[in-house]
Structure formats: structure tokens, C-alpha cells
Design an enzyme around this catalytic site. Structure first.
Site, mmCIF file in Angstrom:
data_model
loop_
_atom_site.group_PDB
_atom_site.id
_atom_site.type_symbol
_atom_site.label_atom_id
_atom_site.label_comp_id
_atom_site.label_asym_id
_atom_site.label_seq_id
_atom_site.Cartn_x
_atom_site.Cartn_y
_atom_site.Cartn_z
ATOM 1 N N GLU A 159 9.540 -15.198 14.058
ATOM 2 C CA GLU A 159 10.591 -15.554 15.004
ATOM 3 C C GLU A 159 10.889 -17.054 14.892
ATOM 4 O O GLU A 159 9.999 -17.860 14.598
ATOM 5 C CB GLU A 159 10.163 -15.243 16.438
ATOM 6 C CG GLU A 159 10.184 -13.775 16.814
ATOM 7 C CD GLU A 159 11.570 -13.267 17.169
ATOM 8 O OE1 GLU A 159 12.533 -14.063 17.072
ATOM 9 O OE2 GLU A 159 11.677 -12.093 17.561
ATOM 10 N N HIS A 201 16.265 -9.604 10.225
ATOM 11 C CA HIS A 201 16.124 -8.454 11.119
ATOM 12 C C HIS A 201 17.341 -7.541 11.022
ATOM 13 O O HIS A 201 17.223 -6.314 11.095
ATOM 14 C CB HIS A 201 15.931 -8.961 12.554
ATOM 15 C CG HIS A 201 15.450 -7.913 13.502
ATOM 16 N ND1 HIS A 201 15.210 -8.185 14.825
ATOM 17 C CD2 HIS A 201 15.172 -6.595 13.352
ATOM 18 C CE1 HIS A 201 14.804 -7.084 15.435
ATOM 19 N NE2 HIS A 201 14.773 -6.111 14.566
ATOM 20 N N ASP A 211 20.239 -10.757 14.171
ATOM 21 C CA ASP A 211 19.575 -11.992 13.740
ATOM 22 C C ASP A 211 19.061 -11.885 12.301
ATOM 23 O O ASP A 211 18.769 -10.780 11.838
ATOM 24 C CB ASP A 211 18.450 -12.359 14.711
ATOM 25 C CG ASP A 211 17.429 -11.246 14.923
ATOM 26 O OD1 ASP A 211 17.825 -10.090 15.146
ATOM 27 O OD2 ASP A 211 16.217 -11.536 14.869
#
Length: 239
Positions: A159, A201, A211
Site C-alpha cells: 500500500e 490492484h 488503484d
């Protein structure tokens, strides 16, 4: 990251017997051949299944130390056990992907929801705008980050703090630190730094996420990853 990134299993297709007439000898040959093929498939499936549970027997799993990290210099901030599945990768599942995510929020908010057992999702790492890296799930384990069970089992999820529609989210320090992390992962598991093995993703089958978005500079990112791979080895993450 979005609302949830748990595990969704895909379906398996099937195939029927070929159409058309056949002599009894031909039918028998097809049946015998099919039987042999089926036995072989069962054997392979059993061997694969064995990989997935043998480590759970006492003494077979890899040793773990509380607070240990896989990327040197990362800060350990444990996710809730409800947000990942304990495993013994790569002994039970091969690892050949990195999945790049964007939080749609802050570094702190990502780590907060990863600690929440009701969230049902977590990535292995979170990268802050200034380059700091937190590890929330050991790479040994299957983090619920991609929304696809097969991808979760084969990948490491990273992330990044920020928002997909704000290009200023993706700082020089973030790119550099994340690229060093991805290079470290590629080196340890032996897969190339290319767009087949380092994906967003949005590219995961079945996802409804967008994303890392249109402002993530893939060319720049992969150049940095490959430059790290040409170097002497992993360098410490910013702390």
C-alpha cells in the site's frame, strides 16, 4: 485499498467427452487414456494440497520471532490475524507477484484499519510519503489485499499513502523506498521486475478497484526497481 480487499475464489471450467462416433476399441482407448490422465491429475492435486498443509504439523513451520520483518529497516505494526491467513510461503504457495495499491488515505489510517479485525483486509506493507515503510503482515502469510484468493496466495501487497487522483501523493521518496522494497521481494523470490509480475490492484482479475490510478508512473517505478536489482543488494528502509 478501498472498502475491502478480502479473498474471492474463482470458478473452475469443465470439459466433456469429444463428440462424434467411435469404434468400441477407440472408446476403450479414450476411457483408459482419460482414466490415466485423471489419475495423474489427482496425484498432482494431492501433491499441491500436501504443500498447503504439511507445514502445520508440529516442527515443520518456519521459525518466527515477534516483531521480525522481511524488509530490512521496515517498522513492524502487526495487522489483526482476522485480516490475513497464516501460511508458510513459499513452501506452500509460490510467490511471483507484487501488487501495488494506493490507500485513498494516510499511512496512519491504513495501519489503523489493518489492526481492526472487522476490516477483513490488510496488505503486507504500507509506504509513507516520506519513504518510511511499515510491515503489517509477514510475507510468509497470505494477506487479504487483492480481492482474489489466488492472487493473495501468490503475491506481496504494498500500500502507498495518498490518493489516486492526486499526483502529488507520489513523492520521490515514496517511489525510491517502494522500488527498493519491490526489488528486495523480486530478488528473494526470483521473479523479474516487469509488468507481468509487478501489477496494480486494478489489474487483479475480478477487482472493482482502480488503484494505483493514472498518475502512478509505471515506467519510472520499474526503472527504479531494476536499478536497485543491479545494485549490491537491499538497503535499509527509511526509519
Amino acid at each position: 485499498m478501498g472498502k475491502r480487499a478480502g479473498e474471492t475464489a474463482g470458478g473452475d471450467g469443465g470439459s466433456g467427452e469429444p463428440e462424434g462416433a467411435a469404434t468400441p476399441t477407440r472408446r476403450r482407448a479414450l476411457w483408459v487414456g482419460g482414466g490415466l490422465l485423471a489419475a495423474g491429475a489427482v496425484g498432482l492435486a494431492a501433491r499441491d494440497e500436501l504443500r498447503h498443509w504439511w507445514w502445520q504439523l508440529p516442527g515443520n513451520d518456519k521459525p518466527r520471532k515477534p516483531g521480525e520483518v522481511d524488509h530490512r529497516g521496515a517498522r513492524w505494526v502487526a495487522a489483526s490475524p482476522e485480516n490475513y491467513r497464516r501460511a508458510d510461503r513459499p513452501a506452500d504457495y509460490d510467490v511471483d507477484r507484487v501488487v501495488v495499491h494506493v490507500v485513498q488515505g494516510s499511512y496512519a489510517s491504513a495501519l489503523r484499519v489493518f489492526r481492526d479485525p472487522a476490516h477483513e483486509a490488510a496488505a503486507h506493507y504500507v509506504v509513507r510519503a516520506d519513504g518510511r515503510i511499515a510491515q503489517a503482515v509477514r510475507e510468509l502469510d497470505v494477506a487479504f489485499h487483492a480481492g482474489n484468493r489466488a492472487f493473495n496466495e501468490r503475491s506481496v501487497g504494498i500500500e502507498h499513502e495518498g490518493f489516486v487522483d492526486r499526483p502529488e501523493s507520489f513523492t520521490d521518496a515514496m517511489y525510491a523506498s517502494s522500488a527498493a522494497l519491490t526489488a528486495d521481494i523480486c530478488r528473494r523470490y526470483g521473479f523479474p521486475a516487469d509488468r507481468e509480475h509487478v501489477v496494480g490492484h486494478v489489474e487483479v482479475p475480478g477487482t472493482d478497484h482502480t488503484d494505483p490510478g493514472p498518475h502512478w508512473d509505471w515506467d519510472r517505478y520499474l526503472r527504479l526497481v531494476r536499478a536497485e536489482l543491479r545494485g549490491p543488494g537491499p538497503r535499509p528502509a527509511k526509519t
